[in-house]
Design a protein around this motif. Structure first.
Motif, PDB file in Angstrom:
ATOM      1  N   ASP B   1       0.840  -1.203   0.000  1.00 33.14           N
ATOM      2  CA  ASP B   1       0.000   0.000   0.000  1.00 33.14           C
ATOM      3  C   ASP B   1       0.875   1.254   0.000  1.00 33.14           C
ATOM      4  O   ASP B   1       1.893   1.312   0.652  1.00 33.14           O
ATOM      5  N   VAL B   2       0.436   2.253  -0.758  1.00 33.85           N
ATOM      6  CA  VAL B   2       1.130   3.533  -0.761  1.00 33.85           C
ATOM      7  C   VAL B   2       0.937   4.193   0.587  1.00 33.85           C
ATOM      8  O   VAL B   2      -0.149   4.194   1.143  1.00 33.85           O
ATOM      9  N   LYS B   3       2.032   4.729   1.104  1.00 36.11           N
ATOM     10  CA  LYS B   3       1.904   5.425   2.363  1.00 36.11           C
ATOM     11  C   LYS B   3       2.504   6.821   2.225  1.00 36.11           C
ATOM     12  O   LYS B   3       3.658   6.992   1.823  1.00 36.11           O
ATOM     13  N   VAL B   4       1.677   7.819   2.543  1.00 37.34           N
ATOM     14  CA  VAL B   4       2.124   9.203   2.568  1.00 37.34           C
ATOM     15  C   VAL B   4       1.915   9.695   3.992  1.00 37.34           C
ATOM     16  O   VAL B   4       0.792   9.619   4.519  1.00 37.34           O
ATOM     17  N   THR B   5       2.988  10.161   4.600  1.00 35.72           N
ATOM     18  CA  THR B   5       2.877  10.647   5.976  1.00 35.72           C
ATOM     19  C   THR B   5       3.221  12.126   6.033  1.00 35.72           C
ATOM     20  O   THR B   5       4.019  12.631   5.240  1.00 35.72           O
ATOM     21  N   GLN B   6       2.589  12.804   6.954  1.00 33.23           N
ATOM     22  CA  GLN B   6       2.842  14.223   7.177  1.00 33.23           C
ATOM     23  C   GLN B   6       3.306  14.409   8.614  1.00 33.23           C
ATOM     24  O   GLN B   6       2.840  13.708   9.518  1.00 33.23           O
ATOM     25  N   SER B   7       4.209  15.363   8.803  1.00 34.08           N
ATOM     26  CA  SER B   7       4.928  15.479  10.075  1.00 34.08           C
ATOM     27  C   SER B   7       4.032  15.781  11.262  1.00 34.08           C
ATOM     28  O   SER B   7       4.295  15.335  12.372  1.00 34.08           O
ATOM     29  N   SER B   8       2.965  16.528  11.040  1.00 31.44           N
ATOM     30  CA  SER B   8       2.089  16.880  12.164  1.00 31.44           C
ATOM     31  C   SER B   8       0.635  16.772  11.724  1.00 31.44           C
ATOM     32  O   SER B   8       0.314  17.054  10.576  1.00 31.44           O
ATOM     33  N   ARG B   9      -0.251  16.373  12.630  1.00 30.26           N
ATOM     34  CA  ARG B   9      -1.684  16.400  12.323  1.00 30.26           C
ATOM     35  C   ARG B   9      -2.287  17.759  12.667  1.00 30.26           C
ATOM     36  O   ARG B   9      -3.176  18.238  11.973  1.00 30.26           O
ATOM     37  N   TYR B  10      -1.794  18.355  13.728  1.00 33.15           N
ATOM     38  CA  TYR B  10      -2.286  19.663  14.160  1.00 33.15           C
ATOM     39  C   TYR B  10      -1.088  20.547  14.508  1.00 33.15           C
ATOM     40  O   TYR B  10      -0.125  20.074  15.114  1.00 33.15           O
ATOM     41  N   LEU B  11      -1.202  21.827  14.141  1.00 35.31           N
ATOM     42  CA  LEU B  11      -0.108  22.755  14.392  1.00 35.31           C
ATOM     43  C   LEU B  11      -0.721  24.118  14.695  1.00 35.31           C
ATOM     44  O   LEU B  11      -1.633  24.549  13.982  1.00 35.31           O
ATOM     45  N   VAL B  12      -0.209  24.770  15.739  1.00 38.49           N
ATOM     46  CA  VAL B  12      -0.643  26.137  16.047  1.00 38.49           C
ATOM     47  C   VAL B  12       0.597  27.022  16.051  1.00 38.49           C
ATOM     48  O   VAL B  12       1.560  26.737  16.769  1.00 38.49           O
ATOM     49  N   LYS B  13       0.573  28.068  15.243  1.00 37.50           N
ATOM     50  CA  LYS B  13       1.722  28.966  15.116  1.00 37.50           C
ATOM     51  C   LYS B  13       1.256  30.412  15.262  1.00 37.50           C
ATOM     52  O   LYS B  13       0.083  30.735  15.063  1.00 37.50           O
ATOM     53  N   ARG B  14       2.218  31.267  15.567  1.00 35.83           N
ATOM     54  CA  ARG B  14       1.900  32.689  15.681  1.00 35.83           C
ATOM     55  C   ARG B  14       2.206  33.408  14.379  1.00 35.83           C
ATOM     56  O   ARG B  14       3.087  33.004  13.604  1.00 35.83           O
ATOM     57  N   THR B  15       1.506  34.490  14.158  1.00 30.75           N
ATOM     58  CA  THR B  15       1.737  35.339  12.987  1.00 30.75           C
ATOM     59  C   THR B  15       3.206  35.742  12.921  1.00 30.75           C
ATOM     60  O   THR B  15       3.794  36.124  13.935  1.00 30.75           O
ATOM     61  N   GLY B  16       3.797  35.594  11.727  1.00 29.73           N
ATOM     62  CA  GLY B  16       5.182  35.974  11.525  1.00 29.73           C
ATOM     63  C   GLY B  16       6.182  34.846  11.696  1.00 29.73           C
ATOM     64  O   GLY B  16       7.341  34.975  11.287  1.00 29.73           O
ATOM     65  N   GLU B  17       5.762  33.742  12.284  1.00 30.25           N
ATOM     66  CA  GLU B  17       6.672  32.609  12.471  1.00 30.25           C
ATOM     67  C   GLU B  17       6.944  31.917  11.137  1.00 30.25           C
ATOM     68  O   GLU B  17       6.110  31.938  10.224  1.00 30.25           O
ATOM     69  N   LYS B  18       8.093  31.276  11.035  1.00 32.61           N
ATOM     70  CA  LYS B  18       8.417  30.442   9.883  1.00 32.61           C
ATOM     71  C   LYS B  18       7.926  29.030  10.199  1.00 32.61           C
ATOM     72  O   LYS B  18       8.191  28.504  11.280  1.00 32.61           O
ATOM     73  N   VAL B  19       7.194  28.451   9.270  1.00 38.61           N
ATOM     74  CA  VAL B  19       6.549  27.156   9.512  1.00 38.61           C
ATOM     75  C   VAL B  19       7.023  26.152   8.466  1.00 38.61           C
ATOM     76  O   VAL B  19       7.081  26.470   7.265  1.00 38.61           O
TER      77      VAL B  19
END
Lengths: 113, 114
Positions: B1-19
């Motif tokens: 099976d093809v598997k695609v994973t993403q580093s985070s399911r949920y992320l909260v960042k502040r305005t101006g931060e590099k994400v």
């Protein structure tokens, strides 16, 4: 720009009912894919149709590609609560650009027990 | 099976931060994609890559950049996050070797910028 229109946008039915959702375009696609997306998850590929007039069945789901390869339909027989989700269609333009799909905005299906 | 994973399911960042959002696929696919999904707007393509170090702008690249240093990994970078970048971000991959380019998606990252 190729566009895919899906209808209806929202559909709420009772368990056991049948339903059909549509995916229409004025453009020709070399293939068309259907996905189902559950809340908070990524879309999951259900089927790909390639040939005009093609019909594919996946248990209670029947997919049809229009003869002119401009439209498609998804029919669900005896819907179950587990069928709830966002159904997306996506078309591949062909001509060497198949990797860039055009997505419809989806049909949000709710099946009530 | 093809598997695609993403580093985070949920992320909260502040305005101006590099994400940084990371995506990894395990099927040796040539093509990788980043989309954002917003209610009423559907999936919109931000960037895609058809080979290592190759990238092309999608429909809404403004405010984003990408990096593909290895075939299996495709990163999306928000240089200076803004509140209008609050969205569901989806990564996908596909093979150029197949006659039809079926895209396989990761589970998504729900990003909130405050």
């Amino acid at each position: 720009t190729q566009l895919l229109e899906q209808s209806p946008q929202f559909l709420s039915i009772q368990e056991g009912e049948n339903l059909t959702v549509y995916c229409n375009s004025s453009s020709v696609f070399s293939s068309l894919q259907w996905y189902r997306q559950e809340p908070g998850e990524g879309p999951v590929l259900l089927v790909t149709v390639v040939t005009g007039g093609e019909v594919k069945k996946l248990k209670r789901l029947t997919f049809q590609f229009g003869d002119a390869r401009k439209d498609s339909s998804l029919h669900i027989t005896a819907a179950q609560p587990g069928d709830t989700g966002l159904y997306l269609c996506a078309g591949a333009p062909g001509g060497g650009s198949n990797y860039k799909l055009t997505f419809g905005k989806g049909t949000l299906l709710t099946v009530n027990p | 099976d093809v598997k695609v994973t993403q580093s985070s399911r949920y992320l909260v960042k502040r305005t101006g931060e590099k994400v940084f959002l990371e995506c990894v696929q395990d099927m040796d696919h040539e093509n990788m994609f980043w989309y954002r999904q917003d209610p009423g707007l559907g999936l919109r393509l931000i960037y895609f890559s058809y080979d290592v170090k190759m990238k092309e702008k999608g429909d809404i690249p403004e405010g984003y950049s990408v990096s593909r240093e290895k075939k299996e990994r495709f990163s999306l970078i928000l240089e200076s996050a803004s509140t209008n970048q609050t969205s569901m971000y989806l990564c996908a991959s596909s093979s150029s070797r197949d006659r039809v380019d079926e895209q396989y998606f990761g589970p998504g990252t729900r990003l909130t910028v405050t």
